[in-house]
Motif scaffolding. Structure first.
Motif, mmCIF file in Angstrom:
data_model
loop_
_atom_site.group_PDB
_atom_site.id
_atom_site.type_symbol
_atom_site.label_atom_id
_atom_site.label_comp_id
_atom_site.label_asym_id
_atom_site.label_seq_id
_atom_site.Cartn_x
_atom_site.Cartn_y
_atom_site.Cartn_z
ATOM 1 N N VAL A 129 0.842 -1.195 0.000
ATOM 2 C CA VAL A 129 0.000 0.000 0.000
ATOM 3 C C VAL A 129 0.878 1.245 0.000
ATOM 4 C CG1 VAL A 129 -1.748 1.316 1.261
ATOM 5 C CG2 VAL A 129 -1.882 -1.189 1.192
ATOM 6 N N GLN A 130 0.564 2.165 -0.914
ATOM 7 C CA GLN A 130 1.256 3.452 -0.975
ATOM 8 C C GLN A 130 0.249 4.553 -0.661
ATOM 9 O OE1 GLN A 130 2.600 2.624 -5.099
ATOM 10 N NE2 GLN A 130 4.611 3.311 -4.391
ATOM 11 N N HIS A 131 0.591 5.405 0.301
ATOM 12 C CA HIS A 131 -0.318 6.482 0.705
ATOM 13 C C HIS A 131 0.499 7.685 1.150
ATOM 14 C CE1 HIS A 131 -3.351 8.549 3.326
ATOM 15 N NE2 HIS A 131 -4.091 8.279 2.276
ATOM 16 N N LYS A 132 -0.077 8.846 0.983
ATOM 17 C CA LYS A 132 0.589 10.106 1.301
ATOM 18 C C LYS A 132 1.026 10.184 2.751
ATOM 19 C CE LYS A 132 -0.166 15.121 0.922
ATOM 20 N NZ LYS A 132 -1.150 16.172 0.549
ATOM 21 N N SER A 133 0.339 9.472 3.643
ATOM 22 C CA SER A 133 0.629 9.539 5.073
ATOM 23 C C SER A 133 1.894 8.794 5.459
ATOM 24 C CB SER A 133 -0.548 8.958 5.860
ATOM 25 O OG SER A 133 -0.751 7.592 5.514
#
Length: 354
Positions: free
Chosen positions: A277-281
């Motif tokens: 999973v890639q996320h800005k957070s």
């Protein structure tokens, strides 16, 4: 109603992942043939987050974010309410005109408008678009490079011919998108910075109903909604046997998404599979290895809290959802406006009848 809710849920999967480009969008939706449902709705969005809402039941534009009340003058809500009341009648007329051109009588029909602007706060690049749809498909698109309209269907040709002659409308909308819209986008981004730049890290888990069922990777509780979920085998991204779902809202303002992997137990037990999973957070990828100790048994469906949250959000944003086809196509290059940094007062835009 079910059709409208489905469109609304689909919308939440649409986002430019980790983009530095800010956007100000307005979506209007008129409908007919849906009992006990508003015939006209609007939603304003900054960076994909709703900040204003109007519908023909409440007959008043209201804020959806606390920060917007500080960004506008006190008369903003009354002024735009009056504009939307007039636009509501316009949309009713346009639906009837479209029905005649398509030789339709009864049934459910929608007429949509989607317009807005974008601004890259690093490069200063700006752009704008304005397009209309009927029953979920493109109907007419304003092309500001040629200062004319594009008619994707023959039923829209009379509208194209009429609007092409209305130079005041085309020039006025071009001016709005290149000047007013950009300045108000910058203002909204400034006032809503704490909300728009908020990040919440997703919780990632693996679920499986039984050994023969697909393995589901679920990321939930994250904000903003832009996210990338992939499956990897021995460190290489997989593109087959993978089904990625739509990004859906939770009831608390965060989002969730699921991705299913069809794989036999004997395969994943002898190879290295992981959900990434890639996320800005998170600066680093969030990876969960597919192994028995990480799999939760999932015998039920979505929790009721999530279901209720999805339905509530869907109802509130159905105006945006019925424009989902238009939004997907707004990147085709039609109607991109120029750039400008001129200050001007914000105003919701109306359009002539079809």
């Amino acid at each position: 109603m079910r059709k409208a809710l489905l469109f609304a849920l689909i919308l939440f999967g649409i986002d430019c992942i980790f983009a530095v480009t800010h956007s100000l969008q307005y979506v209007y939706s008129g409908s007919s043939g849906i009992p006990n449902f508003p015939e006209f709705m609007t939603v304003g969005l900054v960076d994909g987050e709703p900040f204003t809402h109007y519908d023909s039941n409440i007959r008043r534009e209201v804020p959806r974010q606390d920060w917007v009340t500080k960004a506008v003058d006190p008369d903003y809500w009354n002024r735009n309410t009056q504009i939307y009341m007039g636009t509501e009648q316009n949309f009713k007329a346009n639906i009837e005109i479209a029905k005649q051109r398509f030789n339709q009588t009864g049934g459910i029909h929608t007429f949509q408008r989607m317009y807005g602007c974008e601004w890259d706060d690093q490069t200063g690049t700006t752009g704008g678009y304005d397009q209309f749809g009927y029953d979920g498909s493109d109907f007419i698109i304003l092309d500001f490079k040629t200062m004319s309209c594009v008619a994707p269907v023959m039923q829209a040709v009379p509208t194209k011919q009429k609007w092409d002659r209305d130079r005041a409308f085309l020039e006025g909308q071009n001016g709005y998108l290149t000047q007013t819209c950009i300045e108000w986008l910058k203002k909204y981004v400034s006032y809503g910075k704490s909300t728009l730049e908020k990040t919440v890290r997703p919780e990632v888990s693996l679920r499986q109903k039984d050994p023969s069922s697909p393995v589901t990777c679920r990321a939930t509780g994250f904000f903003p909604k832009g996210i990338v979920v992939t499956w990897q085998k021995d460190g290489v991204d997989m593109h087959s046997d993978v089904e990625v779902g739509e990004t859906l809202p939770n009831g608390d303002g965060t989002f969730q998404i699921s991705s299913k992997l069809a794989v036999k137990p004997e395969d994943w037990k002898t190879n290295s599979y992981s959900c990434v999973v890639q996320h800005k957070s998170s600066k680093d990828d969030i990876a969960v290895l597919l192994e028995e100790k990480n799999i939760r048994t999932n015998q039920g469906g979505l929790p009721w809290g999530i279901i209720i949250g999805c339905v509530a959000a869907a109802l509130a944003l159905v105006a945006v959802a019925v424009g989902v086809v238009l939004w997907r196509r707004s990147r085709t290059g039609y109607g991109k406006a120029g750039t400008s940094d001129t200050d001007s007062e914000n105003s919701s835009q109306q359009q002539p009848k079809a």
